[in-house]
Scaffold this active site. Structure first.
Site, PDB file in Angstrom:
ATOM      1  N   PRO A   2      86.416  66.744  42.326  1.00 18.42           N
ATOM      2  CA  PRO A   2      87.834  66.540  41.983  1.00 18.42           C
ATOM      3  C   PRO A   2      88.041  66.606  40.471  1.00 18.42           C
ATOM      4  O   PRO A   2      87.308  66.006  39.717  1.00 18.42           O
ATOM      5  CB  PRO A   2      88.132  65.122  42.489  1.00 18.42           C
ATOM      6  CG  PRO A   2      86.999  64.763  43.380  1.00 18.42           C
ATOM      7  CD  PRO A   2      85.816  65.562  42.934  1.00 18.42           C
ATOM      8  N   GLU A   3      89.014  67.413  40.047  1.00 16.89           N
ATOM      9  CA  GLU A   3      89.336  67.563  38.628  1.00 16.89           C
ATOM     10  C   GLU A   3      90.731  66.980  38.386  1.00 16.89           C
ATOM     11  O   GLU A   3      91.300  66.352  39.263  1.00 16.89           O
ATOM     12  CB  GLU A   3      89.251  69.043  38.233  1.00 16.89           C
ATOM     13  CG  GLU A   3      87.880  69.654  38.550  1.00 16.89           C
ATOM     14  CD  GLU A   3      87.787  71.134  38.226  1.00 16.89           C
ATOM     15  OE1 GLU A   3      88.526  71.614  37.358  1.00 16.89           O
ATOM     16  OE2 GLU A   3      86.958  71.813  38.862  1.00 16.89           O
ATOM     17  N   HIS A 112      79.684  56.413  54.848  1.00 18.42           N
ATOM     18  CA  HIS A 112      79.989  56.910  53.503  1.00 18.42           C
ATOM     19  C   HIS A 112      81.150  56.165  52.841  1.00 18.42           C
ATOM     20  O   HIS A 112      81.547  56.497  51.732  1.00 18.42           O
ATOM     21  CB  HIS A 112      80.309  58.404  53.542  1.00 18.42           C
ATOM     22  CG  HIS A 112      79.198  59.237  54.115  1.00 18.42           C
ATOM     23  ND1 HIS A 112      77.933  59.273  53.560  1.00 18.42           N
ATOM     24  CD2 HIS A 112      79.157  60.060  55.192  1.00 18.42           C
ATOM     25  CE1 HIS A 112      77.164  60.082  54.276  1.00 18.42           C
ATOM     26  NE2 HIS A 112      77.885  60.574  55.270  1.00 18.42           N
ATOM     27  N   ARG A 131      78.142  61.923  48.776  1.00 17.30           N
ATOM     28  CA  ARG A 131      76.990  62.205  47.901  1.00 17.30           C
ATOM     29  C   ARG A 131      76.741  61.105  46.870  1.00 17.30           C
ATOM     30  O   ARG A 131      75.791  61.188  46.102  1.00 17.30           O
ATOM     31  CB  ARG A 131      77.160  63.566  47.250  1.00 17.30           C
ATOM     32  CG  ARG A 131      77.133  64.646  48.345  1.00 17.30           C
ATOM     33  CD  ARG A 131      76.907  66.026  47.856  1.00 17.30           C
ATOM     34  NE  ARG A 131      75.749  66.192  47.006  1.00 17.30           N
ATOM     35  CZ  ARG A 131      75.548  67.276  46.274  1.00 17.30           C
ATOM     36  NH1 ARG A 131      76.429  68.241  46.301  1.00 17.30           N
ATOM     37  NH2 ARG A 131      74.485  67.389  45.519  1.00 17.30           N
TER      38      ARG A 131
END
Ligand SMILES: [Zn+2]
Length: 301
Positions: A2-3, A112, A131
Site C-alpha cells: 500500500p502506497e 492473519h 506477511r
C-alpha cells in the site's frame, strides 16, 4: 505494498465510522507487530480512549487518541478494515488479478488478524497482515511527528509546490537513478513502486536516468506527474494488485488503469512497444523503451 493513495483511501473511509468513537478493548494477537513496548501494556494503554482524529503521513496511518497516538504501517500486505455492528461473515469469494480467491467483503478474523480494536456496540477495526511486515506503535500525546520513523519523512507530494521544492530539496548533483530517489521516503513521503513507475512513464523519463542528468523542465514534469498519478490513484480508491483492500473489504479500481506497473511484456498503451521489465534500485521496474527512451527525452525538451 500500500502506497500513499491506498493509505489515503483507508484513512478517508475510516474517518466517518471511527472518529469520535471509544476503544472498549484492544486485542493484540501477535506481539511482535508492536514496536518499542511490552505487548502486555498495550491493551491497558488503549482501553477506554476516544478516537479524536485519523490522518495519514506518508504511508503511515495515525490514530490520535485522548492521550496517545496509535500509528500503523501496513508493510507489504497489511489491511485495515472496519466491521460494523451488524457484520455477518460473507461467504462469497472473488478472484483477484493474481488469480487468488479472496472474500468479497471484510475478511473474517483469522490467523492473519493481528490487532482488533473493539469499539462501542460491537463495531471493530481489524488489522490483518499475512506477511507480517506491518508495524504498530504508540507515541505519547500528539508527539508522532517527532517519532524517529516519522521525523525522517520528506514532504507530502500532494502538498508540494513544485518550483520551491526543487530549489530547496532536489539533490541536483546526485548520481542515483531517479527511480531510487522517488522511492526514498525522506525525499517524498508515500511514493512506492507502483506510482514511481507510473510517474516516470507519464513524464517520459527512463527509470535508470541519473538524478544529476535531469534538466529543470524534466524535474518539473516528473514532480507534476507524481502528483497527478497519486491523485488519480486516490480517485480510483487505490490499486488492488494483490492484498490491498478498502476498509469495507472491497478492492480499489486503479489496477485497471495502470499504464506500466505490472504490465511488463505487454504493449505500451500509448505506442504499442512491448513494455520492458528490469531491476532498478533492487525493485521490479517496468518502462516503455520508446516513450521513456533517449529520443523521448529530446522530444519533450
Ligand atoms: Zn510507449
Amino acid at each position: 505494498m500500500p502506497e500513499l493513495p491506498e493509505v489515503e483511501t483507508i484513512v478517508r473511509m475510516l474517518i466517518p465510522s471511527v472518529e469520535g468513537k471509544r476503544i472498549e478493548k484492544a486485542e493484540l494477537r501477535l506481539g511482535r507487530m508492536l514496536l518499542d513496548m511490552d505487548p502486555g501494556n498495550f491493551s491497558s494503554a488503549l482501553k477506554g480512549q476516544g478516537v479524536s482524529r485519523i490522518l495519514r503521513r506518508g504511508k503511515y496511518i495515525v490514530i490520535e487518541l485522548a492521550d496517545c497516538s496509535l500509528v500503523i504501517h501496513l508493510g507489504m500486505t497489511g489491511q485495515l478494515t472496519f466491521s460494523p455492528a451488524d457484520y455477518v461473515e460473507n461467504a462469497g469469494f472473488v478472484r483477484t488479478v493474481t488469480g487468488l480467491e479472496k472474500p468479497k467483503g471484510v475478511h473474517p478474523v483469522d490467523k492473519h488478524t493481528h490487532l482488533i480494536l473493539w469499539l462501542e456496540n460491537g463495531e471493530r477495526v481489524l488489522f490483518r497482515d499475512p506477511r507480517t511486515f506491518g508495524k504498530i506503535f504508540l507515541v505519547p500525546g500528539r508527539d508522532w511527528p517527532r517519532h524517529p520513523r516519522l521525523s525522517i519523512l520528506g514532504e507530502e507530494p500532494l502538498e508540494l509546490r513544485v518550483k520551491s521544492f526543487l530549489k530547496k530539496s532536489f539533490p541536483a548533483a546526485s548520481a542515483r537513478p531517479i527511480k531510487a530517489l522517488l522511492l526514498d521516503q525522506s525525499f517524498l513521503a508515500g511514493v512506492g513502486n507502483i506510482y514511481a513507475d507510473e510517474a516516470l512513464f507519464k513524464s517520459g523519463i527512463h527509470p535508470q536516468s541519473r538524478v544529476r542528468d535531469l534538466r529543470e523542465p524534466e524535474q518539473v514534469r516528473l514532480l507534476e506527474a507524481v502528483k497527478e498519478v497519486l491523485r488519480k490513484g486516490i480517485r480510483n480508491n487505490g490499486t488492488s494488485f494483490s492484498d490491498y483492500r478498502k476498509p469495507d473489504g472491497t478492492e480499489g479500481s486503479n489496477q485497471e488503469r495502470l499504464q506500466v506497473y505490472g504490465r511488463g511484456g505487454e504493449p505500451c498503451r500509448s505506442c504499442r512497444t512491448i513494455l520492458k521489465k528490469s531491476l532498478v534500485a533492487q525493485r521490479g521496474t517496468v518502462h516503455c523503451p520508446t516513450c521513456q527512451g533517449k529520443k523521448a527525452a529530446r522530444r519533450h525538451s
